[in-house]
Design an enzyme around this catalytic site. Structure first.
Site, short mmCIF file in Angstrom:
data_model
loop_
_atom_site.label_atom_id
_atom_site.label_comp_id
_atom_site.label_asym_id
_atom_site.label_seq_id
_atom_site.Cartn_x
_atom_site.Cartn_y
_atom_site.Cartn_z
N ASP A 58 1.00 -1.24 -0.16
CA ASP A 58 0.03 0.05 -0.19
C ASP A 58 0.98 1.28 0.04
O ASP A 58 1.72 1.51 0.86
CB ASP A 58 -0.91 0.00 1.12
CG ASP A 58 -1.85 1.04 1.04
OD1 ASP A 58 -1.80 2.07 0.71
OD2 ASP A 58 -2.70 1.03 1.87
N SER B 250 -0.03 12.60 -15.47
CA SER B 250 -1.21 13.04 -15.99
C SER B 250 -1.15 14.20 -16.57
O SER B 250 -0.76 15.04 -15.90
CB SER B 250 -2.28 12.65 -15.41
OG SER B 250 -3.58 12.97 -16.02
N TYR C 200 -8.53 14.62 -8.21
CA TYR C 200 -7.53 13.87 -8.77
C TYR C 200 -6.64 14.98 -9.47
O TYR C 200 -5.37 14.59 -9.45
CB TYR C 200 -8.27 13.26 -9.90
CG TYR C 200 -7.54 12.25 -10.85
CD1 TYR C 200 -6.91 11.12 -10.26
CD2 TYR C 200 -6.99 12.79 -12.16
CE1 TYR C 200 -6.24 10.47 -11.31
CE2 TYR C 200 -6.28 12.29 -12.89
CZ TYR C 200 -5.77 10.74 -12.61
OH TYR C 200 -5.09 9.97 -13.19
N LYS D 10 -2.34 14.85 -8.86
CA LYS D 10 -1.37 14.80 -10.04
C LYS D 10 -0.45 16.00 -10.05
O LYS D 10 0.81 16.13 -10.18
CB LYS D 10 -2.06 14.59 -11.18
CG LYS D 10 -2.86 13.22 -11.31
CD LYS D 10 -1.73 12.08 -11.08
CE LYS D 10 -2.35 10.74 -11.39
NZ LYS D 10 -1.24 9.74 -11.30
#
Length: 277
Positions: free
Chosen positions: A59, A138, A151, A155
């Site tokens: 993890d 991304s 999100y 990033k």
């Protein structure tokens, strides 16, 4: 790129893009440790890739588990040459509609996970011949992404951390450790396939969906010739940077791109997948 007894770690490598990156590293002669939060998935990938590939449940939010993975590959391969931070999660919707647990998961896996992996790798690479950290980021790390605000924040954090850490390495006189950030557009992987019915993720479908192999090719390229930031496709990267330079203009184009993405989602639902892959 191949080295004798060279060790490599790929996080989130049980399936999808991470699995293909692990396959690339095996092909190049690395001793690869496949990690995933699910041990069974990681072990299946390791068994399939062969070449002495091993697996470990990790993890990435837990630095101790990340260090355990690092120590395992160093013990086995005698050195760590490549660490790929690929593990990531995508949950969509406006930030105010996501509960605290969802926001925390996105930030911790995508940002803290990349930080943990990078720090662990640097600790093993310093004074031991250097190495290369590849962070799969991304295009969302470069611009505004409606429907994916948290999100995008994760990033942006991963990209900012990577570039700042390179600066710190160079200021410390460390020139044999490189960090490369891969910033792809939407990739046709299980993670994105699961978003076909999700209008909040429309922007990810607004361009040409990338085949995982296109991103793997970019990883191959930066392993041979490190590069701080690689956008895929390049034209989308240029468009994103133009929008960031003129943010008011960039935000005005967003509704058009979202509409295009939703049309693409409808088409993909009816055809079963992109024809260009």
């Amino acid at each position: 790129m191949s080295r004798i007894h060279a060790g490599a770690v790929v996080t989130g490598a049980g399936r999808g893009l991470g699995k293909k990156i692990a396959a690339l590293l095996v092909e190049c002669g690395y001793q690869v440790l496949v990690t995933d939060v699910d041990l069974a998935t990681a072990q299946d990938t390791a068994d399939e890739l062969g070449g002495g590939t091993t697996a470990l449940a990790v993890d990435v939010r837990d630095h101790t588990q990340v260090e355990t993975a690092r120590d395992a590959i160093v013990e086995r391969a005698r050195r760590l040459d490549v660490w790929v931070n690929n593990a990531g999660v995508l949950l969509t919707g406006p930030a105010w509609e996501q509960d605290e647990a969802a926001r925390r998961l996105i930030i911790e896996v995508n940002a803290l996970g990349a930080i943990n992996g990078t720090v662990a790798a640097i600790e093993a690479m310093r004074g031991n011949g250097g190495g290369h950290v590849v962070n799969v980021v991304s295009l969302a790390g470069l611009t505004a992404v409606p429907g994916e605000a948290v999100y995008a924040a994760s990033k942006h954090a991963a990209l900012g951390f990577s570039l700042s850490t390179v600066a710190d390495l160079r200021l410390a006189g460390i020139t044999d450790i490189d960090i490369s950030c891969i910033c792809p557009d939407g990739i046709w992987t299980p993670m994105l396939h699961d978003k076909l019915d999700d209008p909040a993720s429309a922007l990810s479908f607004s361009g040409k969906l990338l085949a995982p192999d296109e991103v793997v090719d970019a990883v191959r390229t930066v392993l041979d010739s490190p590069r701080l930031v690689t956008t895929i496709p390049r034209w989308r990267g240029l468009l994103v940077r133009l929008g960031d330079t003129f943010p008011r203009f960039g935000l005005k184009t967003v509704p058009l791109m979202v509409a295009q993405g939703r049309r693409a989602q409808r088409k993909l639902r009816s055809t079963g997948g992109p024809r260009n892959l």
